[in-house]
Design a protein around this motif. Structure first.
Motif, PDB file in Angstrom:
ATOM      1  N   ASP A 268       0.852  -1.179   0.000  1.00 16.00           N
ATOM      2  CA  ASP A 268       0.000   0.000   0.000  1.00 16.00           C
ATOM      3  C   ASP A 268       0.894   1.236   0.000  1.00 16.00           C
ATOM      4  OD1 ASP A 268      -2.144   1.665   0.058  1.00 16.00           O
ATOM      5  OD2 ASP A 268      -2.729   1.256   2.146  1.00 16.00           O
ATOM      6  N   PRO A 269       0.876   2.042  -1.040  1.00 15.80           N
ATOM      7  CA  PRO A 269      -0.022   1.929  -2.195  1.00 15.80           C
ATOM      8  C   PRO A 269       0.559   1.057  -3.301  1.00 15.80           C
ATOM      9  CG  PRO A 269       1.238   3.936  -2.366  1.00 15.80           C
ATOM     10  CD  PRO A 269       1.677   3.288  -1.075  1.00 15.80           C
ATOM     11  N   LEU A 270      -0.297   0.649  -4.216  1.00 17.20           N
ATOM     12  CA  LEU A 270       0.162  -0.006  -5.438  1.00 17.20           C
ATOM     13  C   LEU A 270       0.860   1.018  -6.321  1.00 17.20           C
ATOM     14  CD1 LEU A 270      -2.838  -2.209  -6.645  1.00 17.20           C
ATOM     15  CD2 LEU A 270      -0.646  -3.040  -5.779  1.00 17.20           C
ATOM     16  N   LYS A 271       1.991   0.630  -6.874  1.00 16.75           N
ATOM     17  CA  LYS A 271       2.708   1.495  -7.803  1.00 16.75           C
ATOM     18  C   LYS A 271       2.607   0.893  -9.214  1.00 16.75           C
ATOM     19  CE  LYS A 271       4.818   4.643  -6.645  1.00 16.75           C
ATOM     20  NZ  LYS A 271       4.398   6.069  -6.533  1.00 16.75           N
ATOM     21  N   PRO A 272       2.957   1.656 -10.232  1.00 15.54           N
ATOM     22  CA  PRO A 272       2.823   1.147 -11.609  1.00 15.54           C
ATOM     23  C   PRO A 272       3.575  -0.157 -11.850  1.00 15.54           C
ATOM     24  CG  PRO A 272       3.214   3.507 -11.626  1.00 15.54           C
ATOM     25  CD  PRO A 272       3.381   3.074 -10.210  1.00 15.54           C
ATOM     26  N   TRP A 273       4.670  -0.384 -11.139  1.00 15.28           N
ATOM     27  CA  TRP A 273       5.459  -1.604 -11.339  1.00 15.28           C
ATOM     28  C   TRP A 273       4.895  -2.798 -10.554  1.00 15.28           C
ATOM     29  CZ3 TRP A 273       7.517   3.062  -9.652  1.00 15.28           C
ATOM     30  CH2 TRP A 273       7.656   3.214  -8.273  1.00 15.28           C
ATOM     31  N   ASP A 274       3.731  -2.602  -9.915  1.00 16.61           N
ATOM     32  CA  ASP A 274       3.099  -3.700  -9.170  1.00 16.61           C
ATOM     33  C   ASP A 274       1.917  -4.321  -9.922  1.00 16.61           C
ATOM     34  OD1 ASP A 274       4.774  -3.347  -6.903  1.00 16.61           O
ATOM     35  OD2 ASP A 274       3.500  -1.696  -6.202  1.00 16.61           O
ATOM     36  N   MET A 275       1.648  -3.877 -11.125  1.00 19.07           N
ATOM     37  CA  MET A 275       0.403  -4.262 -11.787  1.00 19.07           C
ATOM     38  C   MET A 275       0.519  -5.497 -12.680  1.00 19.07           C
ATOM     39  SD  MET A 275      -1.482  -2.146 -10.366  1.00 19.07           S
ATOM     40  CE  MET A 275      -3.042  -2.438 -11.182  1.00 19.07           C
ATOM     41  N   ALA A 276       1.740  -5.958 -12.963  1.00 19.14           N
ATOM     42  CA  ALA A 276       1.896  -7.131 -13.827  1.00 19.14           C
ATOM     43  C   ALA A 276       2.325  -8.381 -13.059  1.00 19.14           C
ATOM     44  CB  ALA A 276       2.907  -6.843 -14.937  1.00 19.14           C
ATOM     45  N   VAL A 277       2.870  -8.198 -11.859  1.00 17.66           N
ATOM     46  CA  VAL A 277       3.309  -9.346 -11.066  1.00 17.66           C
ATOM     47  C   VAL A 277       2.100 -10.152 -10.588  1.00 17.66           C
ATOM     48  CG1 VAL A 277       3.296  -8.063  -8.858  1.00 17.66           C
ATOM     49  CG2 VAL A 277       4.813 -10.042  -9.141  1.00 17.66           C
ATOM     50  N   ASP A 278       2.304 -11.462 -10.428  1.00 19.04           N
ATOM     51  CA  ASP A 278       1.210 -12.296  -9.930  1.00 19.04           C
ATOM     52  C   ASP A 278       0.858 -11.875  -8.503  1.00 19.04           C
ATOM     53  OD1 ASP A 278      -0.350 -15.003 -10.351  1.00 19.04           O
ATOM     54  OD2 ASP A 278       0.462 -15.027  -8.307  1.00 19.04           O
ATOM     55  N   PRO A 279      -0.442 -11.622  -8.203  1.00 17.73           N
ATOM     56  CA  PRO A 279      -0.815 -11.132  -6.869  1.00 17.73           C
ATOM     57  C   PRO A 279      -0.575 -12.143  -5.752  1.00 17.73           C
ATOM     58  CG  PRO A 279      -2.768 -11.591  -8.190  1.00 17.73           C
ATOM     59  CD  PRO A 279      -1.593 -11.683  -9.108  1.00 17.73           C
ATOM     60  N   ASP A 280      -0.428 -13.409  -6.111  1.00 17.62           N
ATOM     61  CA  ASP A 280      -0.142 -14.435  -5.099  1.00 17.62           C
ATOM     62  C   ASP A 280       1.349 -14.701  -4.962  1.00 17.62           C
ATOM     63  OD1 ASP A 280      -2.863 -15.066  -4.328  1.00 17.62           O
ATOM     64  OD2 ASP A 280      -3.084 -15.964  -6.314  1.00 17.62           O
ATOM     65  N   GLY A 281       2.152 -13.872  -5.602  1.00 19.39           N
ATOM     66  CA  GLY A 281       3.595 -14.003  -5.460  1.00 19.39           C
ATOM     67  C   GLY A 281       4.199 -15.157  -6.231  1.00 19.39           C
ATOM     68  N   LEU A 282       3.501 -15.639  -7.244  1.00 17.74           N
ATOM     69  CA  LEU A 282       3.996 -16.756  -8.047  1.00 17.74           C
ATOM     70  C   LEU A 282       4.876 -16.236  -9.185  1.00 17.74           C
ATOM     71  CD1 LEU A 282       0.684 -18.807  -8.222  1.00 17.74           C
ATOM     72  CD2 LEU A 282       2.691 -19.287  -6.798  1.00 17.74           C
ATOM     73  N   PRO A 283       5.804 -17.049  -9.655  1.00 13.85           N
ATOM     74  CA  PRO A 283       6.686 -16.594 -10.746  1.00 13.85           C
ATOM     75  C   PRO A 283       5.900 -16.410 -12.038  1.00 13.85           C
ATOM     76  CG  PRO A 283       7.015 -18.929 -10.302  1.00 13.85           C
ATOM     77  CD  PRO A 283       6.131 -18.414  -9.207  1.00 13.85           C
ATOM     78  N   PRO A 284       6.437 -15.647 -12.997  1.00 15.61           N
ATOM     79  CA  PRO A 284       5.710 -15.395 -14.253  1.00 15.61           C
ATOM     80  C   PRO A 284       5.398 -16.685 -15.001  1.00 15.61           C
ATOM     81  CG  PRO A 284       7.637 -13.965 -14.061  1.00 15.61           C
ATOM     82  CD  PRO A 284       7.741 -14.964 -12.961  1.00 15.61           C
ATOM     83  N   LEU A 285       4.253 -16.704 -15.653  1.00 17.92           N
ATOM     84  CA  LEU A 285       3.899 -17.831 -16.515  1.00 17.92           C
ATOM     85  C   LEU A 285       4.791 -17.821 -17.748  1.00 17.92           C
ATOM     86  CD1 LEU A 285       0.018 -17.488 -16.307  1.00 17.92           C
ATOM     87  CD2 LEU A 285       1.368 -19.387 -15.376  1.00 17.92           C
ATOM     88  N   LYS A 286       5.223 -18.990 -18.168  1.00 14.08           N
ATOM     89  CA  LYS A 286       6.078 -19.107 -19.358  1.00 14.08           C
ATOM     90  C   LYS A 286       5.442 -20.130 -20.299  1.00 14.08           C
ATOM     91  CE  LYS A 286      10.407 -17.688 -17.191  1.00 14.08           C
ATOM     92  NZ  LYS A 286      10.397 -16.397 -17.871  1.00 14.08           N
TER      93      LYS A 286
END
Length: 565
Positions: A268-286
């Motif tokens: 808090d707060p969300l920043k622009p660089w927080d909008m693409a990461v998985d909200p559950d803290g999981l690594p990016p899908l490949k």
């Protein structure tokens, strides 16, 4: 250059060189040919159509080669030759041929149902044609190319490697917030290095476009473009109503999704660089490793949907009609470029191995299917699609394809994640579409605005549709110039609201698909076969849905997405 798919010509010589000196006599022959019957008029139309297809495909390859390597001087010169030496000279002759058609004594003997859409477009073109606009269109096209050259050369260094901005954006999905912010700041700083030159370029484009509108007898470029784009089935007020509906029905949903993201990330707060990461803290899908795997897996998905759909991509691969991986010097974005003579398309995109690239590929693949299935229509003009229909084909394919995404995701939880992201994107598209479209309405109805006024207008509009999701404190310049990322503003003005209308159509089709897959796919293909030989509402009706972007319909479809989320 044409592919092996091209059908034999019956009018333009197979070895025809494409330069003004060699094609001018063909136009003169069409202009002067005696036409003594309705049969001869139809043959004249077919010959003209073949010439159009030959030139459109030649232009397509020049554009493809230029965007594939914006630093290639030979490719740039070849494109500019067409823009400066061929197109301006074709324009008045095309107008002469249009006049010849509408003044033909045999016009009334043509099949009125078959030619209605075509003749409606011809008459509108005649209304809008002004000789003095021809050099302005050339200037505009060359200015638009400057945007590609600026954007195509942007790179940043991450972990000691020089990356395109598309490749660097993958790091915005990294679970390390410090890393995300660092890469976001680098990408943003690189874009902002060019903000002034892009502002100047955009101002020049606005001024040129405004002159075009005034010359054609319009008060502003917006009203001119509604006529030039053939928006016969809706008007300015419909777009304004759509903006209002999105603000009322979709923005609150997006705020709810953002709040859930904030709670899960415990940020808090969300920043622009927080909008693409998985909200559950999981690594990016490949979903794939490289461009070849992306093409092969997408083809497998399409084969499962329908053998015809899959075969379209197989033909493209066999004919080298893909350029999918991001690289330095390549123009940004993605497109499906129809090859008017071959009856096939070329898919161009900037893949970096992400889920977004998967959805881009199936999106452009939907366009590709549309190109193939409408390729046998008699005239080239029958295949020149309105974007409201073209984007229905592509955006529907994004949602249809989800049912077969286990080809990309063997893990059930990853598959669920991918589908959820796609459904969130389906509705998050709508506020951004409304933002860009409303911004364009303001831009072109205030053509003499200053840079300060432009910035103020952007801030106000962006706040209405999306400013509340994230905190932009200390990042105000980045927010102020977000619009410069949208190539449509520079290259294809007013081509954007169609994504919103088509997204609603795509959601409605997907709703049908969940009830009856085979019937929906068949109706979808039947609609695509029509090309542009029927009105937009009629084509949507054949697909099994309504061309409806009212607030009530938007509300119902948004709820359907929420229920599936």
């Amino acid at each position: 250059m044409k592919t092996a798919l091209a059908k034999p010509r019956t009018y333009v010589p197979e070895d025809q060189e494409i330069n003004w000196e060699s094609i001018e006599p063909i136009y003169v022959e069409l202009k002067e040919r005696a036409i003594e019957s309705v049969a001869e008029l139809e043959k004249w139309l077919q010959d003209r159509s073949e010439l159009d297809a030959v030139l459109q495909e030649d232009y397509a390859w020049r554009y493809i080669k230029m965007t594939s390597d914006t630093a290639n001087e030979e490719a740039v010169n070849a494109f500019q030759y067409f823009a400066t030496e061929i197109e301006p000279k074709i324009a008045p002759l095309t107008n002469d041929l249009d006049i010849r058609l509408v003044e033909s004594p045999f016009l009334d003997q043509l099949d009125s149902d078959k030619y209605f859409i075509y003749l409606r477009k011809v008459r509108k073109s005649l209304e809008l044609f002004r000789e003095e606009n021809i050099p302005l269109f050339t200037q505009i096209q060359l200015k638009q190319q400057e945007y590609q050259q600026i954007s195509g050369g942007l790179t940043v260094e991450v972990d000691g490697k020089e990356l395109t901005l598309q490749q660097a954006s993958v790091f915005l999905q990294d679970t390390d917030r410090t890393k995300r912010e660092a890469v976001w700041q680098k990408v943003t700083a690189k874009r902002l290095e060019h903000k002034d030159s892009l502002n100047t370029l955009f101002t020049e484009l606005i001024q040129l476009r405004h002159k075009v509108a005034l010359n054609a007898g319009f008060e502003n470029f917006r009203d001119y473009m509604f006529a030039a784009m053939g928006r016969f089935d809706y008007g300015v007020q419909d777009c304004l109503d759509f903006h209002h509906a999105v603000a009322k029905e979709v923005v609150p949903v997006m705020q709810q999704i953002a709040d859930e993201r904030k709670a899960k990330l415990q940020i808090d707060p969300l920043k622009p660089w927080d909008m693409a990461v998985d909200p559950d803290g999981l690594p990016p899908l490949k979903p794939f490793a490289d461009g070849e795997e992306l093409i092969n897996k997408t083809t497998a998905v399409f084969n499962r949907l329908n053998p015809y759909i899959g075969n379209c991509l197989t033909i493209m691969k066999d004919n080298n009609l893909f350029d999918v991986e991001s690289r330095i010097g390549k123009a940004p974005g993605g497109y499906n470029y129809p090859l008017a003579e071959s009856g096939a398309p070329f898919i161009f995109m900037n893949s970096a191995g992400t889920l977004r690239d998967l959805t881009t590929m199936v999106h452009e693949g939907g366009h590709a299917v549309h190109t193939f299935i409408s390729s046998d229509l008699e005239l080239t003009e029958f295949k020149n699609l309105p974007s409201e229909v073209a984007e229905l084909a592509s955006m529907s394919m994004e949602l249809f394809s989800m049912s077969e995404w286990e080809i990309f995701f063997g893990n059930e939880e990853e598959l669920k994640r991918a589908k959820r992201i796609q459904l969130e994107d389906a509705i998050s598209t709508l506020p951004w579409v409304a933002t860009i479209d409303k911004f364009q309405h303001w831009i072109y109805t205030h053509p003499e605005h200053s840079i300060d006024e432009r910035e103020s207008a952007w801030n106000s509009i962006y706040k209405e549709f999306g400013n509340g999701y994230t905190n932009w404190d200390n990042e105000k310049d980045a927010r102020l110039y977000l619009w410069q990322k949208q190539l449509h503003l520079f290259e294809v003005p007013f081509y954007y609201i169609e994504y919103g209308f088509a997204q609603l159509g795509a959601i409605a089709l997907w709703r049908n698909y969940t009830l009856n897959k085979e019937l929906t796919i068949n109706s979808y293909l039947d609609a695509l076969k029509l090309g542009y030989t029927n009105t937009i509402p009629e084509i949507y009706e054949v697909a099994g849905i309504k061309f409806d972007f009212s607030q009530k319909n938007l509300q119902n479809l948004t709820k359907f997405i929420q229920d599936n989320l």
